[in-house]
Design an enzyme around this catalytic site. Structure first.
Site, PDB file in Angstrom:
ATOM      1  N   LYS A  25     -14.234  -1.801  22.706  1.00 27.30           N
ATOM      2  CA  LYS A  25     -14.431  -2.817  21.980  1.00 27.30           C
ATOM      3  C   LYS A  25     -13.129  -4.076  22.203  1.00 27.30           C
ATOM      4  CE  LYS A  25     -14.016  -0.901  18.264  1.00 27.30           C
ATOM      5  NZ  LYS A  25     -13.707  -0.898  16.445  1.00 27.30           N
TER       6      LYS A  25
ATOM      7  N   ARG B 281       1.376  -1.229   0.023  1.00 30.19           N
ATOM      8  CA  ARG B 281      -0.320  -0.166  -0.239  1.00 30.19           C
ATOM      9  C   ARG B 281       0.529   1.416  -0.188  1.00 30.19           C
ATOM     10  NH1 ARG B 281      -2.418  -0.304   6.249  1.00 30.19           N
ATOM     11  NH2 ARG B 281      -4.376   1.032   4.545  1.00 30.19           N
TER      12      ARG B 281
ATOM     13  N   ASP C 181     -15.004  -3.052  12.212  1.00 26.82           N
ATOM     14  CA  ASP C 181     -15.333  -2.212  12.205  1.00 26.82           C
ATOM     15  C   ASP C 181     -17.426  -2.425  11.672  1.00 26.82           C
ATOM     16  OD1 ASP C 181     -12.597  -1.849  11.339  1.00 26.82           O
ATOM     17  OD2 ASP C 181     -12.974  -2.895   9.904  1.00 26.82           O
TER      18      ASP C 181
END
Length: 305
Positions: free
Chosen positions: A232, A108, A265
């Site tokens: 989370k 990337r 997500d």
């Protein structure tokens, strides 16, 4: 969280070409990225009750064309997507073990998104972002934008918040994307004072800031002044601090975990969708857990509708 009729939400980040490695060694190609995953699930959860736009930069290649077609099919707005000639999107491969845990391999460094906020075409996009009702970005967004892009983002967040927008941040810390721990910490600390809702993964907070436990995380964000913080914790109950009140919401038990990609997500999407529609933090966490529990029963980041 302030709720409005038909809110407009812009999610800022990177979508990549996703290769999912199967048991026989073959590869299945799709698309994914943390903020894009959240955008798709948010659009599915909200439907016609909101407008969801994605903010990124892509190339002028066939993969970028296919991404845009895929997002349009999910009712995600493309008006904030730049197409940069001669550039390409990033690529990653997911390798999953027998327990459903995954390993990521990335290509990337030259991705188009790294120029997202530094091109001449970015000016009208940056000018339009403060008029949204909510802006969503992540720690990965901070990493891939680079120093110049982060400065542009910071100024946009400040202006958006002054106009009443809600700023939502998912910490998603990935050490490999940063030159150093110090640079990552500085980038996070620059934006956190402007965040209204922080969606945090405990492991990432510990890796980035070396917090001892959840209490230390909450204490740090209370000092920053973040109004709403969600921790989370995977299969464990999530922890919430909002308006001085604490809540603990159990996760939904899943008998067979296939792939945990995009679990966090999708939780963020379910949580944010509920809050935007006026749900309480507890109801929002229940919605987040429900969505994540479905997602982890399928391979890949984006499950079938």
């Amino acid at each position: 969280m302030n709720t409005r009729k038909s809110p407009r939400i812009a999610l800022i980040g990177e979508c990549m070409i996703e290769l999912q490695q199967r048991a026989d060694g073959s590869l299945q190609q799709s698309f994914g990225g943390d903020t894009l995953n959240t955008a798709v699930y948010l659009s599915r959860e909200l439907g016609e009750r909101a407008t969801v736009d994605y903010v990124t930069a892509l190339g002028d290649d066939s993969f970028s064309d296919a991404m845009c077609q895929s997002w349009a099919s999910e009712n995600i707005g493309l008006g904030m997507v730049q197409r940069l000639p001669g550039r390409l999107p990033g690529l990653y491969c997911i390798q999953t073990d027998a327990a459903g845990e995954r390993r990521f391999l990335y290509w990337r460094n030259e991705a188009a998104v790294r120029s997202c906020f530094t091109t001449p075409a970015a000016a009208p996009i940056l000018a339009a972002l403060p008029d949204y009702d909510a802006l969503y970005f992540s720690g990965i967004t901070l990493a891939v934008l680079g120093e110049q892009g982060r400065e542009k983002l910071l100024q946009t967040l400040i202006e958006a918040r002054q106009r009443g927008a809600q700023i939502v941040f998912d910490n998603n810390y990935r050490p490999r994307l940063w030159p150093s721990l110090e640079e990552a910490r500085a980038a996070y600390r620059s934006v956190l004072p402007y965040v209204d809702l922080a969606l945090l993964t405990v492991d990432d907070e510990q890796a980035l800031f070396h917090f001892a436990d959840s209490d230390a995380v909450f204490a740090a964000y209370e000092q920053i002044g973040t109004p709403e913080v969600v921790l989370k914790r995977g299969a464990e109950a999530c922890l919430i601090r909002c308006a001085g009140e604490s809540s603990e919401v159990p996760a939904q038990r899943v008998e067979r975990v296939v792939d945990t990609t995009a679990a966090g997500d999708s939780f963020s999407a379910g949580y944010l969708a509920s809050r935007l529609l006026g749900g309480s933090p507890v109801a929002a966490a229940q919605a987040g857990h429900a969505l994540a529990s479905r997602v982890i029963q399928f391979p890949g980041a984006l499950i079938p509708r």
